[in-house]
Write a protein that holds these residues in place. Structure first.
Motif, PDB file in Angstrom:
ATOM      1  N   LYS B 133       0.798  -1.096  -0.087  1.00  0.00           N
ATOM      2  CA  LYS B 133      -0.130  -0.071   0.006  1.00  0.00           C
ATOM      3  C   LYS B 133       0.934   1.278   0.194  1.00  0.00           C
ATOM      4  N   GLN B 134       2.087   1.172   0.581  1.00  0.00           N
ATOM      5  CA  GLN B 134       2.975   2.346   0.760  1.00  0.00           C
ATOM      6  C   GLN B 134       3.432   2.449  -0.846  1.00  0.00           C
ATOM      7  N   ARG B 135       3.846   1.538  -1.295  1.00  0.00           N
ATOM      8  CA  ARG B 135       4.465   1.723  -2.730  1.00  0.00           C
ATOM      9  C   ARG B 135       3.181   2.230  -3.760  1.00  0.00           C
ATOM     10  N   LEU B 136       2.034   1.968  -3.580  1.00  0.00           N
ATOM     11  CA  LEU B 136       0.857   2.408  -4.236  1.00  0.00           C
ATOM     12  C   LEU B 136       0.802   3.834  -3.978  1.00  0.00           C
ATOM     13  N   GLY B 137       0.812   4.217  -2.510  1.00  0.00           N
ATOM     14  CA  GLY B 137       0.589   5.495  -2.247  1.00  0.00           C
ATOM     15  C   GLY B 137       1.807   6.270  -3.045  1.00  0.00           C
ATOM     16  N   ILE B 138       3.020   5.774  -2.955  1.00  0.00           N
ATOM     17  CA  ILE B 138       4.091   6.685  -3.495  1.00  0.00           C
ATOM     18  C   ILE B 138       3.853   6.712  -4.914  1.00  0.00           C
ATOM     19  N   ALA B 139       3.264   5.898  -5.809  1.00  0.00           N
ATOM     20  CA  ALA B 139       2.937   5.845  -7.106  1.00  0.00           C
ATOM     21  C   ALA B 139       2.060   6.945  -7.352  1.00  0.00           C
ATOM     22  N   ALA B 140       0.918   6.862  -6.497  1.00  0.00           N
ATOM     23  CA  ALA B 140      -0.088   8.045  -6.452  1.00  0.00           C
ATOM     24  C   ALA B 140       0.460   9.320  -6.561  1.00  0.00           C
ATOM     25  N   ALA B 141       1.453   9.468  -5.496  1.00  0.00           N
ATOM     26  CA  ALA B 141       1.959  10.659  -5.374  1.00  0.00           C
ATOM     27  C   ALA B 141       2.722  11.183  -6.463  1.00  0.00           C
ATOM     28  N   LEU B 142       3.408  10.432  -7.239  1.00  0.00           N
ATOM     29  CA  LEU B 142       4.027  10.690  -8.486  1.00  0.00           C
ATOM     30  C   LEU B 142       3.118  10.861  -9.557  1.00  0.00           C
ATOM     31  N   LEU B 143       2.167  10.523  -9.642  1.00  0.00           N
ATOM     32  CA  LEU B 143       1.201  10.386 -10.966  1.00  0.00           C
ATOM     33  C   LEU B 143       1.240  11.632 -11.590  1.00  0.00           C
ATOM     34  N   GLY B 144       1.106  12.972 -10.942  1.00  0.00           N
ATOM     35  CA  GLY B 144       0.958  14.282 -11.792  1.00  0.00           C
ATOM     36  C   GLY B 144       2.611  14.821 -11.963  1.00  0.00           C
ATOM     37  N   ASP B 145       3.592  14.120 -11.725  1.00  0.00           N
ATOM     38  CA  ASP B 145       4.706  14.377 -11.957  1.00  0.00           C
ATOM     39  C   ASP B 145       5.129  15.583 -11.075  1.00  0.00           C
ATOM     40  N   PRO B 146       4.836  15.698  -9.979  1.00  0.00           N
ATOM     41  CA  PRO B 146       4.845  17.282  -9.279  1.00  0.00           C
ATOM     42  C   PRO B 146       5.991  17.664  -8.800  1.00  0.00           C
ATOM     43  N   GLY B 147       6.235  18.699  -8.643  1.00  0.00           N
ATOM     44  CA  GLY B 147       7.376  19.405  -8.205  1.00  0.00           C
ATOM     45  C   GLY B 147       7.633  19.516  -6.712  1.00  0.00           C
ATOM     46  N   THR B 148       6.613  19.103  -6.092  1.00  0.00           N
ATOM     47  CA  THR B 148       6.656  18.890  -4.661  1.00  0.00           C
ATOM     48  C   THR B 148       6.110  17.821  -3.982  1.00  0.00           C
ATOM     49  N   LEU B 149       6.858  17.023  -3.081  1.00  0.00           N
ATOM     50  CA  LEU B 149       6.214  15.767  -2.609  1.00  0.00           C
ATOM     51  C   LEU B 149       6.138  16.176  -0.892  1.00  0.00           C
ATOM     52  N   LEU B 150       5.052  15.480  -0.549  1.00  0.00           N
ATOM     53  CA  LEU B 150       4.920  15.246   0.921  1.00  0.00           C
ATOM     54  C   LEU B 150       4.537  14.258   1.361  1.00  0.00           C
ATOM     55  N   LEU B 151       5.383  13.648   2.242  1.00  0.00           N
ATOM     56  CA  LEU B 151       5.324  12.051   2.480  1.00  0.00           C
ATOM     57  C   LEU B 151       5.249  11.841   3.904  1.00  0.00           C
ATOM     58  N   ASP B 152       4.182  11.211   4.474  1.00  0.00           N
ATOM     59  CA  ASP B 152       4.128  11.066   5.856  1.00  0.00           C
ATOM     60  C   ASP B 152       4.369   9.832   6.364  1.00  0.00           C
ATOM     61  N   GLU B 153       5.564   9.446   6.889  1.00  0.00           N
ATOM     62  CA  GLU B 153       5.868   8.022   7.022  1.00  0.00           C
ATOM     63  C   GLU B 153       5.918   7.158   5.946  1.00  0.00           C
ATOM     64  N   PRO B 154       6.648   7.361   4.976  1.00  0.00           N
ATOM     65  CA  PRO B 154       6.359   6.493   3.874  1.00  0.00           C
ATOM     66  C   PRO B 154       6.968   5.254   4.040  1.00  0.00           C
ATOM     67  N   VAL B 155       8.063   4.923   4.795  1.00  0.00           N
ATOM     68  CA  VAL B 155       8.822   3.669   4.898  1.00  0.00           C
ATOM     69  C   VAL B 155       8.149   2.835   5.851  1.00  0.00           C
ATOM     70  N   ASN B 156       7.090   3.241   6.790  1.00  0.00           N
ATOM     71  CA  ASN B 156       6.407   2.322   7.511  1.00  0.00           C
ATOM     72  C   ASN B 156       5.952   1.096   6.976  1.00  0.00           C
ATOM     73  N   GLY B 157       6.196   0.006   7.363  1.00  0.00           N
ATOM     74  CA  GLY B 157       5.857  -1.318   6.993  1.00  0.00           C
ATOM     75  C   GLY B 157       6.592  -1.634   5.831  1.00  0.00           C
ATOM     76  N   LEU B 158       7.436  -1.102   5.224  1.00  0.00           N
ATOM     77  CA  LEU B 158       8.519  -1.495   4.107  1.00  0.00           C
ATOM     78  C   LEU B 158       9.523  -2.361   4.380  1.00  0.00           C
ATOM     79  N   ASP B 159       9.955  -3.423   3.882  1.00  0.00           N
ATOM     80  CA  ASP B 159      10.966  -4.145   4.124  1.00  0.00           C
ATOM     81  C   ASP B 159      12.392  -3.440   3.713  1.00  0.00           C
ATOM     82  N   PRO B 160      13.386  -4.124   4.382  1.00  0.00           N
ATOM     83  CA  PRO B 160      14.773  -3.190   4.173  1.00  0.00           C
ATOM     84  C   PRO B 160      14.884  -2.855   2.625  1.00  0.00           C
ATOM     85  N   GLU B 161      14.624  -3.883   1.816  1.00  0.00           N
ATOM     86  CA  GLU B 161      14.652  -3.419   0.460  1.00  0.00           C
ATOM     87  C   GLU B 161      13.988  -2.213   0.271  1.00  0.00           C
ATOM     88  N   GLY B 162      12.653  -2.226   0.317  1.00  0.00           N
ATOM     89  CA  GLY B 162      11.695  -1.199  -0.079  1.00  0.00           C
ATOM     90  C   GLY B 162      12.205   0.158   0.760  1.00  0.00           C
TER      91      GLY B 162
END
Lengths: 245, 265
Positions: B133-162
Motif C-alpha cells: 500500500k505504501q508503494r501504491l501511495g508513492i505511485a499515487a503521489a508521483l502521478l502528476g509528476d509534481p514539483g513538490t512531494l509530501l510524504l508522511d511516514e512513507p517507509v512504515n511497513g516497508l521491508d529493508p529493500e523497500g
C-alpha cells in the motif's frame, strides 16, 4: 468534467456498486412482472387500448419505486465508504473544491439512478404489453409521461438524498437509517397523527405516489414535482455548505 | 518550495500546531521529525488544505494549496497509505486519481512498474500488505509528476529493500530539483535519508537545520532528537555529562540559525 470522470471511475470500479444495482434491478423486475401480471389479469374485457397502456406504465413505475432504497443506499455508500476508509482525503487532495466533488458524485449517481429505472421500466413495459396483448394497448398515451417523469424523479431524488445524508452524517449506518426514516418510517407514523397527512405532503413519498397514481391527487402535478425536486436538491445544498470548512 | 508562516491549529483545548514557521526549499530532502502527536500529520494536512488553520498560512510554490489548479501536478502527497478502498484494483485506484486532474492514464502502468507493483496492478488493494500500500501511495503521489512531494511516514511497513528503494527514489527526486518533505519517527532512517531537518514537539518548532550541523561526530540523531524533545517539554533534566554536551552542541546550532523551542535563553 474531470471530477465527474473520476467519480464515474470510482463508482464503477467497486463491486458493491454492481451488486447493489444488480439486486435492485433484479428484485424490482421480478416484482414488476408479478404485479403487472396480477393487475392485468383482473382487467375487465372492455379495457380501452389507452387505458391498458396506462395501466402497464403505472404498474411498471410502482416496480421502479421498489428499487429506490437500494439506490439510496448506493448514494449513501458513495460518500460514506470514502469517509470510513479515509480515502476522502485523497479525493480532497486531488480536488480541493469539496462542493465540486459532491456535485460530480450527484451527477454520476443521478445517471446511475436513471439507468436503473430504465432497466426496470423498459423490460417491464415490454413484458406488460405481452401479457396484456388481448387489450391492444396503445404505445404511450400522453398521460403516461407524468408517471414516467415522476417515477424517475423519485428514484433520482432518493439516490441524491442518500448521498446528501452520507455526506452530512459521514457514517453509512446512520445515513441509511435516516434515509429509511424519511422515506418509510415518518410517512407511516405521520398518517396516524392528527394533521400528520399535511406533513406527509411535504415528504418525498406522498408526492411520488401521487405522480404514479397510487394515492389520491391532493396537489397539482407541478407541486408534486417541485416537492420531489426539492428533496433531490436542498439536502445536497445543505451538505455542500456544511462541507465548506 | 513549501512556506509555512505562523501556522497554528487549535483543536478545542489542544494546540496541535503552535505558530510554526519554516521553509522547505527545493532540491533537497527535508526530514520532518517529531514524536507521536507532535503535530507532523496535522501540519501536512494544513499544507494540503485538508484542514483550515486557526491562524497563519501555508503555501506551496507561493500559493495556498486550495487555489492550485490540477493540484496533483504541483504536489504529490502520501498521508495514510491504508486510507484506500480495498475493493478497487491498484491500477483502477491510480486511474481515478489521474482522471480527477485530467492526467493521462498512460502513466499508470509505468508508475506501477516504477514502484514494483506491476504484477499486482490488477489485484484488489484490500489484499495488499502495508508495504504494497505504501508503494501504491508513492505511485499515487508521483502521478502528476509534481514539483513538490509530501510524504508522511512513507517507509512504515516497508521491508529493508523497500526502505532502501524509497531512500534512493527520494534522493533522485530531490536531485531533479523537487521539493521533498518527508516525515518519520525512525531516526536512523532519517539520518540516512534527509539533508535537512525540521524538528517539532507539541506543535512547536524545535530545530530547523542541516543534518550535518545537528548531528556532530560522536552523537547520533536519536540523541539529538531526544535532547530537543525534552527541552521542548521544558523538563530539561541534566541526566549526564553527555547530555549536557550534546545540548551544548544544539545550543551552538541555535546561534547558527536553529530556531529554538523556547528561544529566550
Amino acid at each position: 468534467m474531470d471530477t465527474v470522470n473520476a467519480e464515474w471511475i470510482k463508482l464503477r470500479t467497486l463491486r458493491s456498486t454492481w451488486w447493489t444495482m444488480g439486486i435492485a434491478v433484479f428484485v424490482a423486475l421480478v416484482l414488476t412482472a408479478l404485479g403487472a401480471g396480477a393487475v392485468i389479469s383482473r382487467w375487465d374485457p372492455g379495457h380501452a387500448p389507452d387505458q391498458a397502456a396506462m395501466g402497464i406504465v403505472v404498474a411498471v413505475y410502482v416496480g421502479v419505486i421498489l428499487a429506490q432504497l437500494p439506490l439510496g443506499m448506493l448514494g449513501v455508500m458513495t460518500i460514506s465508504g470514502e469517509h470510513a476508509s479515509g480515502m476522502i482525503d485523497a479525493t480532497h487532495v486531488a480536488t480541493p473544491a469539496r462542493s465540486r466533488v459532491l456535485l460530480a458524485k450527484a451527477v454520476v449517481l443521478a445517471g446511475a439512478a436513471v439507468v436503473a429505472s430504465l432497466l426496470i421500466a423498459v423490460p417491464g413495459y415490454l413484458y406488460g404489453r405481452v401479457v396484456a396483448a388481448e387489450f391492444n394497448p396503445s404505445a404511450l398515451p400522453g398521460e403516461a409521461w407524468p408517471v414516467i417523469a415522476g417515477g424517475t424523479l423519485m428514484i433520482v431524488a432518493t439516490t441524491l438524498l442518500g448521498l446528501a445524508l452520507g455526506a452530512l452524517l459521514r457514517n453509512g449506518a446512520a445515513a441509511m437509517a435516516a434515509l429509511m426514516a424519511i422515506i418509510l418510517l415518518v410517512p407511516f407514523v405521520a398518517r396516524m397523527l392528527p394533521g400528520g397527512e399535511w406533513g406527509n405532503y411535504l415528504l418525498p413519498t406522498y408526492p411520488a405516489l401521487q405522480l404514479i397514481g397510487q394515492v389520491p391527487a391532493i396537489m397539482p402535478g407541478w407541486v408534486a414535482f417541485t416537492v420531489l425536486g426539492c428533496w433531490a436538491v436542498i439536502p445536497l445544498g445543505i451538505a455542500a455548505l456544511a462541507g465548506r470548512r | 518550495m513549501i512556506e509555512v508562516n505562523g501556522l497554528t491549529r487549535r483543536f478545542k483545548q489542544t494546540l496541535a500546531v503552535d505558530d510554526l514557521t519554516f521553509v522547505v526549499p527545493s532540491g533537497r530532502i527535508t526530514g520532518f521529525l517529531g514524536s507521536n502527536g507532535a503535530g507532523k500529520t496535522t501540519t501536512m494536512r494544513l499544507i494540503l488544505g485538508l484542514d483550515r488553520p486557526t491562524a497563519g498560512q501555508a503555501t506551496v510554490g507561493g500559493r495556498p494549496y486550495r487555489s492550485l489548479e490540477r493540484p496533483l501536478t504541483h504536489v504529490g502527497a502520501l498521508l495514510d497509505a491504508t486510507a484506500v478502498q480495498g475493493g478497487r484494483r491498484a491500477e483502477q485506484h491510480l486511474r481515478w486519481l489521474a482522471a480527477s486532474n485530467g492526467l493521462s492514464a498512460r502513466r499508470v502502468g509505468g508508475l506501477l512498474d516504477l514502484v514494483g507493483l506491476s504484477d499486482a496492478a490488477g489485484k484488489r488493494i484490500g489484499g495488499f500488505s502495508l508495504g504494497m500500500k505504501q508503494r501504491l501511495g508513492i505511485a499515487a503521489a508521483l502521478l502528476g509528476d509534481p514539483g513538490t512531494l509530501l510524504l508522511d511516514e512513507p517507509v512504515n511497513g516497508l521491508d529493508p529493500e523497500g526502505i532502501r528503494w524509497t531512500r534512493q527514489l527520494l534522493r533522485s527526486l530531490a536531485a531533479e530539483g523537487r521539493t521533498v518533505l518527508v516525515s518519520s519517527h525512525l531516526m536512523s532512517e532519517m539520518a540516512l535519508t534527509a539533508d535537512h531537518l525540521i524538528v517539532i514537539g507539541r506543535g512547536r518548532l524545535l530545530a530547523d537545520a542541516p543534518i550535518a550541523e545537528l548531528v556532530r561526530p560522536g552523537t547520533s540523531l536519536e540523541d539529538v532528537f531526544m535532547d530537543l524533545v525534552s527541552e521542548g517539554r521544558e523538563e530539561a533534566p541534566e541526566r549526564d555529562e553527555g547530555a549536557r554536551e550534546r545540548r551544548g552542541a544544539v545550543q551552538d546550532m541555535r546561534h547558527s540559525g536553529v530556531r529554538g523551542g523556547h528561544g529566550q535563553r
